[in-house]
Design a protein around this motif. Structure first.
Motif, PDB file in Angstrom:
ATOM      1  N   ARG A 188       0.812  -1.217   0.000  1.00 24.38           N
ATOM      2  CA  ARG A 188       0.000   0.000   0.000  1.00 24.38           C
ATOM      3  C   ARG A 188       0.849   1.272   0.000  1.00 24.38           C
ATOM      4  NH1 ARG A 188      -2.631   0.380   4.411  1.00 24.38           N
ATOM      5  NH2 ARG A 188      -4.387   1.632   3.711  1.00 24.38           N
ATOM      6  N   PRO A 189       1.812   1.438   0.914  1.00 22.28           N
ATOM      7  CA  PRO A 189       2.640   2.643   0.823  1.00 22.28           C
ATOM      8  C   PRO A 189       3.453   2.700  -0.466  1.00 22.28           C
ATOM      9  CG  PRO A 189       3.462   1.177   2.532  1.00 22.28           C
ATOM     10  CD  PRO A 189       2.143   0.650   2.129  1.00 22.28           C
ATOM     11  N   ALA A 190       3.888   1.530  -0.968  1.00 19.14           N
ATOM     12  CA  ALA A 190       4.637   1.526  -2.232  1.00 19.14           C
ATOM     13  C   ALA A 190       3.766   2.053  -3.366  1.00 19.14           C
ATOM     14  CB  ALA A 190       5.126   0.108  -2.545  1.00 19.14           C
ATOM     15  N   ALA A 191       2.475   1.738  -3.326  1.00 18.01           N
ATOM     16  CA  ALA A 191       1.572   2.230  -4.367  1.00 18.01           C
ATOM     17  C   ALA A 191       1.449   3.749  -4.322  1.00 18.01           C
ATOM     18  CB  ALA A 191       0.195   1.591  -4.202  1.00 18.01           C
ATOM     19  N   LEU A 192       1.418   4.318  -3.117  1.00 17.51           N
ATOM     20  CA  LEU A 192       1.330   5.767  -3.009  1.00 17.51           C
ATOM     21  C   LEU A 192       2.614   6.442  -3.482  1.00 17.51           C
ATOM     22  CD1 LEU A 192      -0.605   6.481   0.296  1.00 17.51           C
ATOM     23  CD2 LEU A 192      -1.421   6.420  -2.039  1.00 17.51           C
ATOM     24  N   ILE A 193       3.757   5.796  -3.228  1.00 15.42           N
ATOM     25  CA  ILE A 193       5.029   6.347  -3.709  1.00 15.42           C
ATOM     26  C   ILE A 193       5.022   6.361  -5.234  1.00 15.42           C
ATOM     27  CG2 ILE A 193       7.527   6.038  -3.737  1.00 15.42           C
ATOM     28  CD1 ILE A 193       6.175   6.879  -1.024  1.00 15.42           C
ATOM     29  N   ARG A 194       4.554   5.255  -5.823  1.00 14.11           N
ATOM     30  CA  ARG A 194       4.502   5.184  -7.279  1.00 14.11           C
ATOM     31  C   ARG A 194       3.568   6.251  -7.837  1.00 14.11           C
ATOM     32  NH1 ARG A 194       2.096   0.270 -10.897  1.00 14.11           N
ATOM     33  NH2 ARG A 194       0.201   1.006  -9.910  1.00 14.11           N
ATOM     34  N   LYS A 195       2.399   6.395  -7.190  1.00 15.29           N
ATOM     35  CA  LYS A 195       1.436   7.390  -7.675  1.00 15.29           C
ATOM     36  C   LYS A 195       2.015   8.797  -7.577  1.00 15.29           C
ATOM     37  CE  LYS A 195      -3.411   8.690  -7.224  1.00 15.29           C
ATOM     38  NZ  LYS A 195      -4.683   8.462  -6.480  1.00 15.29           N
ATOM     39  N   THR A 196       2.757   9.064  -6.503  1.00 14.89           N
ATOM     40  CA  THR A 196       3.394  10.373  -6.350  1.00 14.89           C
ATOM     41  C   THR A 196       4.411  10.605  -7.457  1.00 14.89           C
ATOM     42  OG1 THR A 196       3.107  10.282  -3.951  1.00 14.89           O
ATOM     43  CG2 THR A 196       4.759  11.823  -4.788  1.00 14.89           C
ATOM     44  N   ALA A 197       5.241   9.590  -7.718  1.00 16.05           N
ATOM     45  CA  ALA A 197       6.283   9.723  -8.742  1.00 16.05           C
ATOM     46  C   ALA A 197       5.682   9.933 -10.120  1.00 16.05           C
ATOM     47  CB  ALA A 197       7.171   8.488  -8.734  1.00 16.05           C
ATOM     48  N   GLN A 198       4.533   9.318 -10.384  1.00 16.88           N
ATOM     49  CA  GLN A 198       3.915   9.433 -11.703  1.00 16.88           C
ATOM     50  C   GLN A 198       3.360  10.835 -11.973  1.00 16.88           C
ATOM     51  OE1 GLN A 198       1.118   6.185 -11.476  1.00 16.88           O
ATOM     52  NE2 GLN A 198       2.525   4.739 -12.491  1.00 16.88           N
ATOM     53  N   GLY A 199       3.300  11.668 -10.927  1.00 18.03           N
ATOM     54  CA  GLY A 199       2.825  13.022 -11.112  1.00 18.03           C
ATOM     55  C   GLY A 199       3.893  13.984 -11.597  1.00 18.03           C
ATOM     56  N   PHE A 200       5.103  13.483 -11.824  1.00 15.42           N
ATOM     57  CA  PHE A 200       6.215  14.335 -12.261  1.00 15.42           C
ATOM     58  C   PHE A 200       6.872  13.717 -13.490  1.00 15.42           C
ATOM     59  CE2 PHE A 200       6.208  17.119  -8.598  1.00 15.42           C
ATOM     60  CZ  PHE A 200       5.598  16.335  -7.616  1.00 15.42           C
ATOM     61  N   SER A 201       7.532  14.551 -14.260  1.00 13.61           N
ATOM     62  CA  SER A 201       8.218  14.047 -15.453  1.00 13.61           C
ATOM     63  C   SER A 201       9.573  13.441 -15.109  1.00 13.61           C
ATOM     64  CB  SER A 201       8.404  15.178 -16.473  1.00 13.61           C
ATOM     65  OG  SER A 201       9.210  16.218 -15.919  1.00 13.61           O
ATOM     66  N   SER A 202      10.125  13.796 -13.964  1.00 13.16           N
ATOM     67  CA  SER A 202      11.440  13.279 -13.563  1.00 13.16           C
ATOM     68  C   SER A 202      11.386  11.778 -13.297  1.00 13.16           C
ATOM     69  CB  SER A 202      11.930  13.993 -12.301  1.00 13.16           C
ATOM     70  OG  SER A 202      12.179  15.342 -12.540  1.00 13.16           O
ATOM     71  N   GLN A 203      12.524  11.132 -13.509  1.00 16.61           N
ATOM     72  CA  GLN A 203      12.671   9.730 -13.151  1.00 16.61           C
ATOM     73  C   GLN A 203      13.211   9.659 -11.722  1.00 16.61           C
ATOM     74  OE1 GLN A 203      15.113   7.821 -16.103  1.00 16.61           O
ATOM     75  NE2 GLN A 203      13.456   7.754 -17.611  1.00 16.61           N
ATOM     76  N   SER A 204      12.521   8.886 -10.874  1.00 20.13           N
ATOM     77  CA  SER A 204      12.875   8.833  -9.454  1.00 20.13           C
ATOM     78  C   SER A 204      13.215   7.403  -9.048  1.00 20.13           C
ATOM     79  CB  SER A 204      11.713   9.350  -8.597  1.00 20.13           C
ATOM     80  OG  SER A 204      11.344  10.653  -8.997  1.00 20.13           O
ATOM     81  N   HIS A 205      14.172   7.289  -8.123  1.00 21.65           N
ATOM     82  CA  HIS A 205      14.604   5.976  -7.637  1.00 21.65           C
ATOM     83  C   HIS A 205      14.744   5.998  -6.125  1.00 21.65           C
ATOM     84  CE1 HIS A 205      15.709   5.539 -11.876  1.00 21.65           C
ATOM     85  NE2 HIS A 205      15.754   4.232 -11.670  1.00 21.65           N
ATOM     86  N   LEU A 206      14.528   4.811  -5.520  1.00 22.67           N
ATOM     87  CA  LEU A 206      14.842   4.593  -4.108  1.00 22.67           C
ATOM     88  C   LEU A 206      16.060   3.682  -4.041  1.00 22.67           C
ATOM     89  CD1 LEU A 206      12.388   6.050  -3.058  1.00 22.67           C
ATOM     90  CD2 LEU A 206      11.768   4.017  -1.735  1.00 22.67           C
ATOM     91  N   HIS A 207      16.957   3.964  -3.085  1.00 25.16           N
ATOM     92  CA  HIS A 207      18.188   3.189  -2.925  1.00 25.16           C
ATOM     93  C   HIS A 207      18.271   2.700  -1.483  1.00 25.16           C
ATOM     94  CE1 HIS A 207      19.409   5.178  -6.712  1.00 25.16           C
ATOM     95  NE2 HIS A 207      18.895   6.277  -6.147  1.00 25.16           N
ATOM     96  N   PHE A 208      18.479   1.390  -1.327  1.00 23.75           N
ATOM     97  CA  PHE A 208      18.542   0.808   0.023  1.00 23.75           C
ATOM     98  C   PHE A 208      19.392  -0.455   0.010  1.00 23.75           C
ATOM     99  CE2 PHE A 208      17.426  -0.265   4.227  1.00 23.75           C
ATOM    100  CZ  PHE A 208      17.053  -1.595   4.277  1.00 23.75           C
ATOM    101  N   ALA A 209      20.328  -0.528   0.952  1.00 25.53           N
ATOM    102  CA  ALA A 209      21.161  -1.725   1.147  1.00 25.53           C
ATOM    103  C   ALA A 209      21.829  -2.183  -0.145  1.00 25.53           C
ATOM    104  CB  ALA A 209      20.322  -2.865   1.742  1.00 25.53           C
ATOM    105  N   GLY A 210      22.340  -1.213  -0.911  1.00 28.54           N
ATOM    106  CA  GLY A 210      23.060  -1.545  -2.136  1.00 28.54           C
ATOM    107  C   GLY A 210      22.190  -1.859  -3.316  1.00 28.54           C
ATOM    108  N   LYS A 211      20.862  -1.754  -3.173  1.00 24.11           N
ATOM    109  CA  LYS A 211      19.951  -2.036  -4.281  1.00 24.11           C
ATOM    110  C   LYS A 211      19.150  -0.769  -4.608  1.00 24.11           C
ATOM    111  CE  LYS A 211      17.838  -5.415  -2.182  1.00 24.11           C
ATOM    112  NZ  LYS A 211      16.888  -6.535  -1.939  1.00 24.11           N
ATOM    113  N   SER A 212      18.662  -0.702  -5.840  1.00 28.39           N
ATOM    114  CA  SER A 212      17.875   0.451  -6.270  1.00 28.39           C
ATOM    115  C   SER A 212      16.626  -0.027  -7.000  1.00 28.39           C
ATOM    116  CB  SER A 212      18.690   1.348  -7.207  1.00 28.39           C
ATOM    117  OG  SER A 212      19.827   1.848  -6.541  1.00 28.39           O
ATOM    118  N   ALA A 213      15.600   0.823  -6.991  1.00 27.63           N
ATOM    119  CA  ALA A 213      14.369   0.530  -7.729  1.00 27.63           C
ATOM    120  C   ALA A 213      13.735   1.836  -8.164  1.00 27.63           C
ATOM    121  CB  ALA A 213      13.386  -0.262  -6.859  1.00 27.63           C
ATOM    122  N   GLY A 214      13.182   1.836  -9.369  1.00 28.78           N
ATOM    123  CA  GLY A 214      12.474   3.001  -9.849  1.00 28.78           C
ATOM    124  C   GLY A 214      11.177   3.195  -9.091  1.00 28.78           C
ATOM    125  N   CYS A 215      10.852   4.439  -8.759  1.00 29.18           N
ATOM    126  CA  CYS A 215       9.631   4.717  -7.998  1.00 29.18           C
ATOM    127  C   CYS A 215       8.368   4.459  -8.811  1.00 29.18           C
ATOM    128  CB  CYS A 215       9.650   6.168  -7.501  1.00 29.18           C
ATOM    129  SG  CYS A 215      10.907   6.472  -6.249  1.00 29.18           S
TER     130      CYS A 215
END
Length: 837
Positions: A188-215
């Motif tokens: 559920r929180p991941a879905a809100l992060i994705r929805k937030t990111a989709q409101g902008f033209s920028s490409q956004s990523h989260l980085h944790f413990a040496g791994k990354s994922a697009g928002c």
């Protein structure tokens, strides 16, 4: 992106009514933030694969997973609303991340009643998370069954994603933040992060413990495994990167709507409660003193990764075979000593050593240049991470078995001797011990065990109790800082490690231990003799068992018979029910193990919390109040008939007594007695085995006089009788301590049962946990109980307790207990009237 252009039919993973997302009681799901989909209000307890594909992601808490179908569609299956807050309780994952699954395959089994009571809603979601690439067409069914079409998926003609222009890609912004969403970054929180990111033209990523994922990737975000209070970095790249960054930081720092923060309870430092004492949890009782001996695990140096592959594969093969041989020897010894629990533990270890996924992982690492030691360690740790990632304490404890195999195989690879050299009478301390460690330490006569971590239900705890080795777990990291050789006192029964005992305390411990040892020896020496009170009242002390090997242990410990044979052991963990011949042989083996002593065999008691895969039962809102015990005969009479036929063929039949569980009215008993008479006639038997009734629901206790008119004996199951009388689930973490069978209400029901049975000269026994409580022995005798069925190791202790009582005094004092206000008051009075020496 989709892998191909094929259309896909997604089938129902659950039975139940279908709802549109707009009717789901959750803003995030209902808004479509996670993607388009359908909801089902489940009528079953197993989630199935809606299509063939690969499991991309599994929620840490086991309540959800995502499948990537062969055409690239990504389908999130989410059981219930806010179920992440259950932290895995009530869920059992049947597949692992990365596994290939077939259409209809079972994925998650869940406790329908428990989840329904503890979460916001059972409504479950089937979400197409990459809806930007696919279109969803629902079937418009009102209700569905597993495997029926739910919706169709087809690829969209164009993709909504696009690369950033070069002039926009040069702007970047980043920041770190601590995650405050309860339970971490789950669906559920991941879905809100994705929805937030989709409101902008920028490409956004989260980085944790040496791994990354697009928002913009729900699966990618969940796959990072970010927990509550973990610190992550957010990076944004594009024309509006600053605005996107601030929006994402805000979304990451505010709990999702409907999430109610739970107060954080910080446990006090263990040493603060009492100077010089560390407090843990009792895994096996006992009181010992001696020098502390710390065991350390094997630490490997860095791996240069330039090894000859064939040579390392051979090393691993030899080490595995050596350890398999050691485990087989352990199993043989356990079989000879009739140690069922030890057999089960090490049989599981042997199976793990044959696990193809484990062996394949280690082999692949070696083929890529790793040393056999490092390949094996990494393969084990990867499997441990899977178990620990489920977020369930029981699975975390099972990971300890894998660590055991890690250490054993590493020792074989490194050529280390599989032995510790312990000082005499040492109390061993370690971060966490393994079952094979425990056996070795027991052989070397360790006085006690204490661990920084571990659980009271782990295999090590089970073995420690079986070996009579005092053991305390969960002492915390402070215990690893105690100097080697320091003399300590381990009071395992109270979960205490005393770090600075004086000479007087050491002398006291030695005196107590000597007295306890002498008393146990005296009790065991008299174990085979009958148990009679001072004034000559005979009490039969029988044993509760679940197999012929346990019956042999009971016989050796002086049991006067089997007071309860749980026949469920024949029916569980298998694909089909045992046939009549297999049942007869199993029951005969128990009779043979008990010499000439009587054996009470309870007919199958399933339903409620005990389910059989091959015996589907109707879905019930509260199974504990549903088709349990003898009520099963109403829906599956052939199952009971088969069991009764098997019981009627044991020899000698007069030593076999049949016990019916969950009886609540006389007609149930009369029906089974008529059926038993018919089967005896069918088998041309002149004898009839005694037929008894379990008193485990209040109705049976209140009807005891009427039941005793038609039953040959009554046996009180205090465990269920307690929870039904007190309306408290004995498995409820917050209530279990209050489900005390010495509650005055329970004692009144026991008294009424004995009084009703006496009018028809029937005897009454107790086969529940209360029978094994020495404090309760005088109360039960005083109320009229004449048989106590206890765990086999406690037979000698309970017989000794009986011999030190006066039945007339017990009768007089027990009547007064019925008028007390609580179980606590009863226990205090028992300690006063009949103190435990």
């Amino acid at each position: 992106m989709p892998n191909n252009k094929n259309d896909l039919t997604v089938c129902a993973p659950l039975n139940g009514p279908v709802l549109s997302l707009g009717n789901v009681p959750d803003d995030v799901f209902a808004s479509g933030a996670m993607g388009d989909g359908i909801a089902i209000d489940p009528l079953g307890d197993c989630l199935h694969a809606p299509c063939a594909g690969v499991v991309m992601h599994v929620a840490r808490t086991g309540h959800a997973l995502t499948i990537r179908a062969d055409n690239g569609a990504e389908i999130l299956l989410h059981v219930g609303i806010d179920t992440v807050e259950l932290n895995g309780e009530g869920f059992a994952l049947l597949v692992k991340e990365g596994a290939r699954v077939s259409d209809g395959q079972a994925l998650i089994r869940f406790d329908l009643d428990r989840v329904a009571r503890q979460c916001k809603s059972l409504i479950s979601l089937i979400i197409l998370t990459n809806s930007d690439h696919f279109e969803l067409q629902p079937v418009n069914a009102q209700t569905v069954k597993v495997g029926e079409p739910l919706f169709h998926v087809s690829p969209r003609s164009t993709s909504t994603t696009h690369a950033l222009p070069a002039d926009e890609a040069s702007s970047e912004a980043s920041a770190s933040i601590r995650i405050t969403h309860r339970g971490g970054l789950h669906a559920r929180p991941a879905a809100l992060i994705r929805k937030t990111a989709q409101g902008f033209s920028s490409q956004s990523h989260l980085h944790f413990a040496g791994k990354s994922a697009g928002c913009d990737s729900l699966i990618g975000l969940m796959g990072l495994g970010i927990g509550e209070q973990d610190e992550v970095q957010v990076s944004c790249r594009g024309k509006d990167c600053e605005a996107a960054l601030q929006a994402l930081l805000a979304a990451l720092s505010v709990p999702v709507h409907h999430e109610v923060p739970t107060p954080v309870v910080v446990a006090p430092r263990r040493a603060a409660a009492e100077a010089g004492v560390l407090q843990g949890v009792c895994a096996a009782p006992g009181l010992v003193c001696g020098p502390l001996f710390r065991l350390n695990g094997i630490e490997l140096p860095a791996d240069p990764r330039n090894h000859a592959v064939d040579e390392q594969l051979q090393h691993l093969h030899s080490a595995l075979e050596q350890v398999r041989s050691e485990i087989r020897d352990t199993l043989d010894q356990a079989r000879r000593s009739k140690d069922v629990e030890e057999q089960e533990i090490f049989a599981a270890h042997l199976a793990l050593l044959e696990d193809p996924a484990l062996l394949e992982s280690a082999t692949c690492a070696i083929e890529q240049g790793s040393a056999a030691t490092h390949a094996w360690r990494d393969a084990i740790q990867a499997q441990c991470a899977v178990l620990l990632g489920l977020g369930k304490p029981l699975f975390a404890e099972r990971a300890n078995d894998l660590r055991d195999l890690q250490q054993r195989v590493l020792r074989a690879l490194l050529g280390e001797a599989w032995h510790y050299k312990l000082p005499a009478g040492a109390i061993v301390v370690a971060h966490e011990l393994t079952p094979s460690d425990l056996l070795q330490l027991s052989e070397q006569r360790a006085a006690g065990i204490c661990m920084a971590e571990g659980g009271a239900t782990s295999h090590v705890a089970i073995l420690a109790r079986g070996k009579g080795l005092p053991c305390v777990v969960a002492l915390g990291s402070e215990v690893l800082e105690v100097p080697q050789g320091q003399r300590v006192v381990l009071d395992a029964g109270n979960g205490r490690l005393e770090l600075t005992p004086d000479d007087a305390r050491h002398a006291e411990v030695h005196q107590i231990r000597s007295a306890q040892k002498l008393k146990r020896q005296q009790q065991q020496a008299e174990a085979q003799a009958p148990a009679r009170t001072f004034d000559g009242v005979g009490i039969e002390v029988a044993a509760n068992v679940a197999s012929s090997s346990e019956a042999q242990l009971a016989f050796a410990n002086g049991a006067d018979g089997v007071g309860l044979l749980r026949t469920e052991f024949l029916f569980v963990d298998r694909r089909t029910a045992p046939d009549e011949q297999e049942q007869r042989q199993a029951y005969q083996a128990v009779l043979d193990a008990m010499g000439d002593k009587p054996v009470i065999i309870r007919t199958i008691d399933v339903g409620g919390d005990k389910q059989l895969d091959y015996l589907p039962l109707p879905v019930e809102a509260n199974p504990v109040l549903g088709l349990r015990g003898i009520r099963m005969a109403q829906v599956r009479p052939e199952l009971l008939d088969q069991q009764l036929r098997a019981l009627l063929q044991v020899s000698p039949l007069q030593r076999c007594r049949i016990l019916l569980p969950m009886v609540s009215e006389v007609d149930e008993l009369l029906h089974i007695r008529q059926r038993l008479d018919a089967l005896c006639s069918e088998l041309q038997l002149s004898q009839r085995p005694e037929l008894g009734v379990m008193i485990e629901v209040p109705a049976a206790a209140l009807m005891a006089e009427q039941l005793a008119e038609h039953a040959d004996f009554l046996s009180i199951g205090t465990n269920d009788l307690s929870q039904y009388t007190l309306a408290m689930d004995r498995d409820h973490a917050g209530l279990a301590a209050r489900v005390d069978a010495l509650h005055p209400a329970l004692l009144r029901l026991i008294a009424q049962t004995c009084s009703g049975a006496a009018k028809h000269r029937r005897w009454v026994g107790v086969c529940g946990a209360l029978a094994s409580d020495p404090l309760a022995t005088p109360v039960l005798i005083g109320l009229g109980i004449r048989e106590l069925s206890v765990s086999p190791p406690q037979v000698a202790e309970i017989k000794d307790r009986v011999r030190h009582l006066d039945a007339a005094q017990c009768r007089q004092l027990s009547q007064g207990l019925l008028n007390l206000s609580s179980a606590k008051a009863v226990r205090q009075a028992c300690h006063h009237h009949w103190p435990l020496s």
